[in-house]
Scaffold this active site. Sequence first.
Site, PDB file in Angstrom:
ATOM      1  N   VAL A 104     -21.768 -21.573 -18.491  1.00 54.62           N
ATOM      2  CA  VAL A 104     -21.717 -22.045 -17.115  1.00 54.62           C
ATOM      3  C   VAL A 104     -20.559 -23.015 -17.004  1.00 54.62           C
ATOM      4  O   VAL A 104     -20.329 -23.832 -17.902  1.00 54.62           O
ATOM      5  CB  VAL A 104     -23.033 -22.749 -16.708  1.00 54.62           C
ATOM      6  CG1 VAL A 104     -22.940 -23.267 -15.275  1.00 54.62           C
ATOM      7  CG2 VAL A 104     -24.220 -21.805 -16.862  1.00 54.62           C
ATOM      8  N   CYS A 105     -19.804 -22.906 -15.924  1.00 56.45           N
ATOM      9  CA  CYS A 105     -18.717 -23.832 -15.629  1.00 56.45           C
ATOM     10  C   CYS A 105     -17.699 -23.845 -16.788  1.00 56.45           C
ATOM     11  O   CYS A 105     -17.306 -22.792 -17.280  1.00 56.45           O
ATOM     12  CB  CYS A 105     -19.297 -25.210 -15.338  1.00 56.45           C
ATOM     13  SG  CYS A 105     -18.182 -26.360 -14.509  1.00 56.45           S
ATOM     14  N   THR A 106     -17.310 -25.025 -17.251  1.00 52.10           N
ATOM     15  CA  THR A 106     -16.306 -25.110 -18.313  1.00 52.10           C
ATOM     16  C   THR A 106     -16.874 -24.782 -19.688  1.00 52.10           C
ATOM     17  O   THR A 106     -16.155 -24.849 -20.684  1.00 52.10           O
ATOM     18  CB  THR A 106     -15.667 -26.510 -18.352  1.00 52.10           C
ATOM     19  OG1 THR A 106     -16.691 -27.498 -18.481  1.00 52.10           O
ATOM     20  CG2 THR A 106     -14.870 -26.768 -17.084  1.00 52.10           C
ATOM     21  N   GLY A 107     -18.135 -24.380 -19.739  1.00 49.66           N
ATOM     22  CA  GLY A 107     -18.664 -23.873 -20.999  1.00 49.66           C
ATOM     23  C   GLY A 107     -17.902 -22.648 -21.471  1.00 49.66           C
ATOM     24  O   GLY A 107     -17.833 -22.373 -22.673  1.00 49.66           O
ATOM     25  N   GLY A 154     -19.536 -19.479 -12.700  1.00 50.01           N
ATOM     26  CA  GLY A 154     -18.478 -20.374 -12.247  1.00 50.01           C
ATOM     27  C   GLY A 154     -18.922 -21.826 -12.304  1.00 50.01           C
ATOM     28  O   GLY A 154     -19.704 -22.216 -13.166  1.00 50.01           O
TER      29      GLY A 154
END
Length: 235
Positions: A104-107, A154
């Site tokens: 998720v996200c910048t993961g 995102g």
Amino acid sequence: MTSAAPTTHIVFPLYPGVTHLDFCGPHQVFARLPGVHLSVASEGGRDIEAEGLVFAGLEDLATITHCNVLCVPGGFGCVEAMERPGFMAAIRRLAGSADYVTSVCTGSLILAAAGLLEGRHAACHWAWRHMLTEFAAIPDEGRVVNDGNIWTGGGVTAGIDFALALVARIAGVGVAQTIQLALEYAPAPPFDSGRPDLAPETVVNGYREKLADVLRDREAAIRRVAAGRANRASQ
């Protein structure tokens, strides 16, 4: 005698500076999945502070030998996490046998730094998405992106959408819809400013200015991580 229902083991590896909604959102969705076993882990099982909340009683990441779903959340601490050899070794180890490798996200930047996204389409927070190219990943503007066994959400709140989509893949659309109904997930935000192409220009410019120093430092660190990975691969 009927056999027990199969268990879906989902692991969330946490690190200092993680964004708590990145994993709390999908964690809430996955918690309603029949036959699920959830592990929230950190290096050494240490407590993790996340934007004012402290997560305790965590599992030791090193002791988890296998999972069906690896879900890596993002956060401002993602670059420091990808520079921790023990943490990254655990990511690669668990991803190696997982049915689904997710973020998720910048993961997704952590997955990319682990060498798991080369040539793969991946989502990321819009302000950080371009950095995926440093690891030969393909940035995708989608809110939920699926490429093979890689599933990426995102920015932040997209984790809920991603989790529902993955539940539909694992257990069927009906189960996902039931969970969505139970959680009354029917987004109706008070402002239509959740993406840079929708938000007022003054808001977008103000946020970009606020992030400028952070992004500059993170870009330099990510290039350093990418260069180190490339050097190791060439040896």
